[in-house]
Scaffold this motif. Structure first.
Motif, PDB file in Angstrom:
ATOM      1  N   VAL A  53      -5.460   0.554  -3.549  1.00 30.48           N
ATOM      2  CA  VAL A  53      -4.824   1.732  -2.938  1.00 30.48           C
ATOM      3  C   VAL A  53      -4.264   2.670  -3.998  1.00 30.48           C
ATOM      4  O   VAL A  53      -4.163   3.876  -3.775  1.00 30.48           O
ATOM      5  N   ALA A  54      -3.934   2.144  -5.143  1.00 27.98           N
ATOM      6  CA  ALA A  54      -3.409   2.981  -6.223  1.00 27.98           C
ATOM      7  C   ALA A  54      -4.512   3.723  -6.972  1.00 27.98           C
ATOM      8  O   ALA A  54      -4.313   4.876  -7.383  1.00 27.98           O
TER       9      ALA A  54
ATOM     10  N   MET B  64      -1.122   8.134   4.048  1.00 30.03           N
ATOM     11  CA  MET B  64      -0.820   6.784   3.578  1.00 30.03           C
ATOM     12  C   MET B  64      -1.274   5.738   4.590  1.00 30.03           C
ATOM     13  O   MET B  64      -1.760   4.660   4.215  1.00 30.03           O
TER      14      MET B  64
ATOM     15  N   TYR C 142      -9.387   3.665  -4.031  1.00 28.33           N
ATOM     16  CA  TYR C 142      -9.474   4.511  -2.845  1.00 28.33           C
ATOM     17  C   TYR C 142      -9.117   5.971  -3.130  1.00 28.33           C
ATOM     18  O   TYR C 142      -9.863   6.881  -2.742  1.00 28.33           O
ATOM     19  N   PRO C 143      -7.993   6.260  -3.794  1.00 29.20           N
ATOM     20  CA  PRO C 143      -7.649   7.673  -4.019  1.00 29.20           C
ATOM     21  C   PRO C 143      -8.638   8.415  -4.910  1.00 29.20           C
ATOM     22  O   PRO C 143      -8.738   9.638  -4.831  1.00 29.20           O
TER      23      PRO C 143
ATOM     24  N   ALA D 182      -4.803   5.144   3.897  1.00 28.18           N
ATOM     25  CA  ALA D 182      -4.981   4.340   2.681  1.00 28.18           C
ATOM     26  C   ALA D 182      -4.690   2.871   2.956  1.00 28.18           C
ATOM     27  O   ALA D 182      -5.403   1.982   2.472  1.00 28.18           O
TER      28      ALA D 182
ATOM     29  N   GLY E  14      -1.318   6.543  -5.984  1.00 29.40           N
ATOM     30  CA  GLY E  14      -2.515   6.961  -5.263  1.00 29.40           C
ATOM     31  C   GLY E  14      -2.513   8.397  -4.794  1.00 29.40           C
ATOM     32  O   GLY E  14      -3.485   9.142  -4.999  1.00 29.40           O
ATOM     33  N   TYR E  15      -1.424   8.825  -4.163  1.00 30.63           N
ATOM     34  CA  TYR E  15      -1.338  10.189  -3.643  1.00 30.63           C
ATOM     35  C   TYR E  15      -1.355  11.200  -4.786  1.00 30.63           C
ATOM     36  O   TYR E  15      -1.946  12.280  -4.675  1.00 30.63           O
TER      37      TYR E  15
ATOM     38  N   SER F 279       0.824  -1.212   0.000  1.00 32.95           N
ATOM     39  CA  SER F 279       0.000   0.000   0.000  1.00 32.95           C
ATOM     40  C   SER F 279       0.854   1.256   0.000  1.00 32.95           C
ATOM     41  O   SER F 279       0.534   2.239  -0.677  1.00 32.95           O
ATOM     42  N   CYS F 280       1.947   1.217   0.750  1.00 39.50           N
ATOM     43  CA  CYS F 280       2.830   2.382   0.824  1.00 39.50           C
ATOM     44  C   CYS F 280       3.379   2.728  -0.565  1.00 39.50           C
ATOM     45  O   CYS F 280       3.330   3.887  -0.987  1.00 39.50           O
TER      46      CYS F 280
ATOM     47  N   TYR G  47       0.565   3.896  -2.997  1.00 44.22           N
ATOM     48  CA  TYR G  47       0.091   5.247  -2.683  1.00 44.22           C
ATOM     49  C   TYR G  47       1.163   6.294  -2.977  1.00 44.22           C
ATOM     50  O   TYR G  47       0.863   7.395  -3.450  1.00 44.22           O
TER      51      TYR G  47
END
Length: 402
Positions: free
Chosen positions: A131-132, A100, A135-136, A103, A69-70, A61-62, A65
């Motif tokens: 997560v990529a 993060m 979700y974002p 997320a 994602g971020y 996920s980190c 994101y």
């Protein structure tokens, strides 16, 4: 005078960075809570898998994101020099760290629902994709005003969708994504004996309780630190979180008939529900929100134990999905001035925003899990499920008897 102003500005910025860093660490610690809650609930032959899933989901996920994602949610990347990234005491980096951890909670939520029969790497891949991209998309829609959705809501209903700490953005989306994953997997083998459903009791109540305590403590960082700066700190958020948590405990005690599984999920139900309106509701309103959430969880999880269509191991759909949706709507009720709140919300905006969050999760989940199911499959073989995920996937059990 200029030196004094500069020093004050530096102090404020460094304080904000430190404040948000503490919040990020507290939410990061909540992932241990997710892990132990699952370890205590699943059968002993799946405990190692529960621990491994949570920590590897966090790692995937980190990266998902950080690189995708971020950027999708906030139109921000990290392809700059370390000097540029560390400007303002690195506040922007810490903000990423904080968001993060939110997320990464999505796969942690899903993990509890699909436990004991989901393949490891296919669901790890699904976590990265969710997560990529999934979700974002909704996160940016609500928390960054992307695509004009919030502006449209404000023009149409008189207020934007209010979700201060993620009742819908995080928990609702995670819970409804889990619902899709659970639906694709079907019942665990052994749950059906003839025409009767067999309930699998939690394997370790102390671990389950430990998970709840870790989550409850970290949740005050999850909620209070969602202000993201020192000047936004509100004791109202802390006390509202406390009251909703207590309401959930007492409701689960009353309606769950002293069952320790219900009692330890009750506070989590209350905390999920209060996230959205924790900054605008009156503490008594938050207590009511928590009581209703505790009741919702007990009733829905009891229902799930009697249905052959959905096998949600930890009850993450009622806990996060439905209680999260209740929290989004409840902010429009108890956040209004007529119910003692601070106002600035409308019930119609809260209902629309909540329904959109559910829709994004259902469609996104259907696409991600549907594609993976068709290409590589989501479920363990009958033999591997019988052995348990610990031995089948990780080649080691939770207890070494040698």
């Amino acid at each position: 005078m200029q030196d004094i102003n500069s020093a004050v500005e530096t102090l404020v910025q460094s304080s904000n960075t430190f404040f948000l860093l503490i919040g990020a660490i507290m939410v990061f610690a909540m992932h241990a809570g997710f892990a132990f809650l699952e370890v205590g609930t699943v059968r002993s032959k799946n405990q190692v898998n529960a621990l491994v899933k949570i920590i590897t989901d966090f790692g995937v996920s980190c990266l998902a994101y950080f690189f995708i994602g971020y950027w999708l949610a906030y139109d921000t990347t990290f392809f700059a020099s370390a000097g540029e990234l560390s400007a303002n005491n690195g506040y922007d980096l810490v903000k990423f760290f904080f968001l993060m951890t939110f997320a990464a909670a999505i796969p942690a939520i899903v993990s509890g629902g699909i436990a004991e029969r989901g393949k490891f790497y296919p669901f790890l891949l699904a976590s990265g994709l969710i997560v990529a991209f999934v979700y974002p998309f909704f996160e940016g829609l609500i928390w960054n005003g992307n695509y004009g959705f919030q502006s449209w809501l404000e023009e149409t209903t008189g207020a934007a969708f209010h979700d201060f700490a993620g009742s819908v953005v995080v928990h609702g989306v995670g819970g409804w994504l889990a619902f899709v994953g659970v639906y694709f997997l079907g019942l665990r083998r052994g749950r059906l004996a003839g025409d009767k459903l067999v309930a699998f009791a939690p394997s370790n109540i102390p671990f389950l309780a430990l998970g709840t305590w870790i989550l409850c403590i970290g949740w005050f960082g999850f909620n209070v630190m969602s202000a993201q700066s020192m000047d936004g700190i509100s004791g109202l958020v802390a006390v509202n979180s406390l009251m909703a948590m207590v309401g959930g405990i007492l409701a689960a005690l009353a309606f769950g008939k002293n069952d320790p599984g219900f009692i330890h999920n009750g506070p989590l139900a209350g905390l999920v529900a209060v996230c959205a309106g924790s900054d605008i509701m009156h503490p008594i309103g938050s207590l009511v929100v928590g009581i209703v959430a505790g009741w919702i969880f007990v009733q829905l999880f009891t229902f799930l134990q009697k249905t052959k269509k959905v096998d949600d191991v930890l009850g993450v759909w009622p806990l996060h999905g439905v209680c999260g949706a209740w929290g989004g709507i409840a902010a429009g009720i108890f956040g209004s001035e007529s119910f003692g709140g601070l106002g600035g919300v409308t019930l119609s905006a809260q209902v629309i925003g909540t329904l959109v969050g559910i829709l994004v999760a259902l469609i996104g989940g259907a696409i991600v899990y549907g594609l993976i199911s068709k290409v590589i499959g989501l479920r363990l073989s009958e033999e591997d499920e019988f052995k348990g995920a610990d031995l089948a996937i990780h080649r080691i059990g939770s207890v070494n008897h040698d």
